[in-house]
Design a protein around this motif. Structure first.
Motif, short mmCIF file in Angstrom:
data_model
loop_
_atom_site.label_atom_id
_atom_site.label_comp_id
_atom_site.label_asym_id
_atom_site.label_seq_id
_atom_site.Cartn_x
_atom_site.Cartn_y
_atom_site.Cartn_z
N GLU A 1 0.86 -1.18 0.00
CA GLU A 1 0.00 0.00 0.00
C GLU A 1 0.90 1.23 0.00
O GLU A 1 1.87 1.31 0.77
CB GLU A 1 -0.90 -0.01 1.24
N MET B 1 0.92 5.64 -0.38
CA MET B 1 0.15 6.88 -0.38
C MET B 1 0.91 7.94 -1.16
O MET B 1 2.10 8.18 -0.90
CB MET B 1 -0.09 7.34 1.06
N GLY C 1 -4.42 9.35 -9.12
CA GLY C 1 -4.84 7.97 -8.88
C GLY C 1 -4.90 7.19 -10.18
O GLY C 1 -4.56 7.70 -11.26
N LEU C 2 -5.35 5.94 -10.09
CA LEU C 2 -5.47 5.10 -11.28
C LEU C 2 -6.43 5.71 -12.30
O LEU C 2 -6.22 5.60 -13.51
CB LEU C 2 -5.95 3.71 -10.89
N SER D 1 -12.51 6.45 -6.87
CA SER D 1 -11.75 5.21 -6.79
C SER D 1 -11.72 4.50 -8.14
O SER D 1 -12.57 4.74 -9.01
CB SER D 1 -12.34 4.28 -5.73
N THR E 1 -10.56 0.36 -9.60
CA THR E 1 -10.13 -0.95 -9.15
C THR E 1 -10.07 -1.94 -10.31
O THR E 1 -10.98 -2.00 -11.14
CB THR E 1 -11.09 -1.51 -8.08
N SER F 1 -5.80 -1.13 -6.93
CA SER F 1 -6.83 -0.12 -6.73
C SER F 1 -6.20 1.17 -6.22
O SER F 1 -5.09 1.19 -5.70
CB SER F 1 -7.88 -0.60 -5.71
N SER F 2 -6.94 2.25 -6.41
CA SER F 2 -6.59 3.53 -5.80
C SER F 2 -7.88 4.21 -5.37
O SER F 2 -8.94 4.01 -5.99
CB SER F 2 -5.81 4.42 -6.77
N ARG F 3 -7.78 4.98 -4.31
CA ARG F 3 -8.95 5.73 -3.83
C ARG F 3 -8.48 7.07 -3.27
O ARG F 3 -7.40 7.18 -2.69
CB ARG F 3 -9.71 4.95 -2.77
N TYR G 1 -4.06 10.25 -2.51
CA TYR G 1 -4.47 8.96 -3.08
C TYR G 1 -3.80 7.80 -2.36
O TYR G 1 -2.60 7.83 -2.08
CB TYR G 1 -4.12 8.90 -4.56
N ASP G 2 -4.58 6.79 -2.08
CA ASP G 2 -4.08 5.57 -1.46
C ASP G 2 -4.10 4.47 -2.52
O ASP G 2 -5.16 4.10 -3.02
CB ASP G 2 -4.96 5.18 -0.27
N PHE G 3 -2.92 3.98 -2.87
CA PHE G 3 -2.78 2.88 -3.83
C PHE G 3 -2.60 1.58 -3.06
O PHE G 3 -1.85 1.52 -2.07
CB PHE G 3 -1.55 3.08 -4.72
#
Length: 411
Positions: free
Chosen positions: A80, A82, A87-88, A281, A283, A327-329, A336-338
């Motif tokens: 994970e 950050m 993001g994606l 997000s 995914t 995923s990313s959100r 963004y959290d990958f």
């Protein structure tokens, strides 16, 4: 993956034992001046600041394994990260915008057949040289293009078949002698293919390495990705990638090496992918959907199946089969959290492990030096790209500003 079950019982690995018998290692990563520092930690903890990373590697005994003899494990490798940039979803948008630049001159005379280098290809190459001169110069040095794209007319408008056939100029690699020697031996021996297909068996993308020829094929209509059939003809509606919120596709791959006039490899390496996206997000979920097939000469095939057959069958079907997720959100603070990871059941194969150890012993002698040359070659191409980007950045920022103003006015 081959050594996973053996690693489970290896006391030299600094495992952290869990109550259910799982052995795991957790890692935290963070910037450290000009470097990036990874540290073993007691347990998994999601990153809380940009540029921070968390990773985990765990092995859990299969349900039918005996405590004294763990012959199969469920392995999980996940991370994970950050970041505070994109993001994606933004990467998908960038890809969609980039595809709209894949064309020649979009003028007659149109191509009558695919694969012939002509004025359409030259128009695209000329634009590449104008827009990215540093990177284009590197491509001229290291690659020979037999074909780049083909342009056809249709009732629905011009169709661009981005149909790359290129070869590495091996003499240009001589400045990297170990990499040159490796690639020189690779060319006559290796064939690898990968296709992305829809539910009807039509192609969204095809790529291959065929005895030194690097192939990549997609179809575009009005700058939008378009499915095509085996005859390189349109086979469905075009799609704007940035507008897709859900969908799915299949990936089918194969690869083989020729040695002593015999072919060895794997075929029918298949995955099913589900794609989901919303405002914050994005995914991708992948699952292996078939047991890979061994490629080997008669007689040898039966031996190979005894060595690797169970491993491949368990990999594809055990504990739900090999699956992965990317995923990313976007978090409330705009960061963004990958997250990415894969899980699979991994059977122990002493013979495969022995073969892997032999391969390691052969490769280890030159591994560091070859890797250094690979890195230097990659940096040479990347530095050229960065030089082009820095020169184009003012114009890119101006275009981005104009786009934002138009969006505000339209609202």
């Amino acid at each position: 993956m081959i050594r996973a079950a053996a690693l489970y019982s290896n006391s030299e690995v600094p495992w952290h034992d869990q109550a259910d018998g799982t052995h795991q290692i957790c890692v935290a990563g963070q910037p450290d001046s000009a470097d990036y520092l990874y540290t073993l930690v007691q347990q998994w903890r999601s990153p809380e600041e940009p540029a921070r990373f968390s990773g985990i590697f765990s092995l859990k005994p299969a349900a039918d394994s005996a405590p004294a003899n763990v012959s199969s494990v469920t392995g999980t490798l996940a991370g994970e990260l950050m970041i505070d940039t994109y993001g994606l979803g933004e990467l998908v948008d960038l890809l969609g915008d980039t595809l709209r630049e894949f064309h020649g001159d979009l003028k007659p005379p149109w191509d009558s057949a695919a694969g012939k280098f002509n004025r359409h290809d030259r128009a695209a190459m000329d634009r590449f040289h104008r827009q990215m001169p540093h990177l284009a110069a590197k491509f001229d040095r290291y690659f020979k293009f037999n074909n780049l794209l083909d342009e056809f007319n249709s009732p629905a408008g011009p169709i661009v078949l981005f149909n790359v056939d290129m070869e590495v100029r091996q003499d240009a690699l001589k400045k990297y002698p170990l990499l040159y020697e490796f690639y020189r031996k690779l060319v006559p021996a290796v064939v690898a293919k990968s296709d992305i297909l829809d539910a009807h068996g039509n192609y969204w993308m095809r790529e291959a390495f065929d005895h030194g020829h690097i192939h990549f094929t997609i179809m575009l209509r009005d700058g939008l990705l378009t499915p095509f059939n085996g005859a390189m003809q349109p086979a469905g509606d075009s799609v704007a990638l940035e507008e897709i919120t859900r969908g799915g596709y299949r990936t089918l791959a194969s690869g083989q090496v020729t040695s002593l006039a015999m072919n060895f490899g794997l075929a029918n390496i298949g995955f099913t992918t589900d794609y989901r996206r919303d405002a914050g997000s994005c995914t991708f979920v992948n699952r292996m959907n078939a047991v890979p097939q061994l490629v080997a000469p008669p007689g040898v095939h039966q031996v190979m199946d005894l060595v690797a057959g169970d491993f491949l069958r368990v990999l594809a079907t055990g504990d739900g089969g090999l699956n992965s997720k990317l995923s990313s959100r976007m978090l409330p603070n705009g960061v963004y959290d990958f997250a990415a990871g894969f899980t699979a059941e991994l059977n122990y194969s002493p013979t495969l492990e022995l073969l892997a150890r032999i391969g390691d012993a052969i490769a280890k002698e030159h591994n560091d030096r070859v890797r250094a040359e690979e890195r230097a070659f990659g940096e040479e191409l990347f530095d050229a790209f960065v030089a082009d980007y820095n020169e184009a950045r003012p114009a890119i920022l101006a275009l981005d500003s104009d786009k934002g103003e138009r969006q505000v006015k339209s609202k």
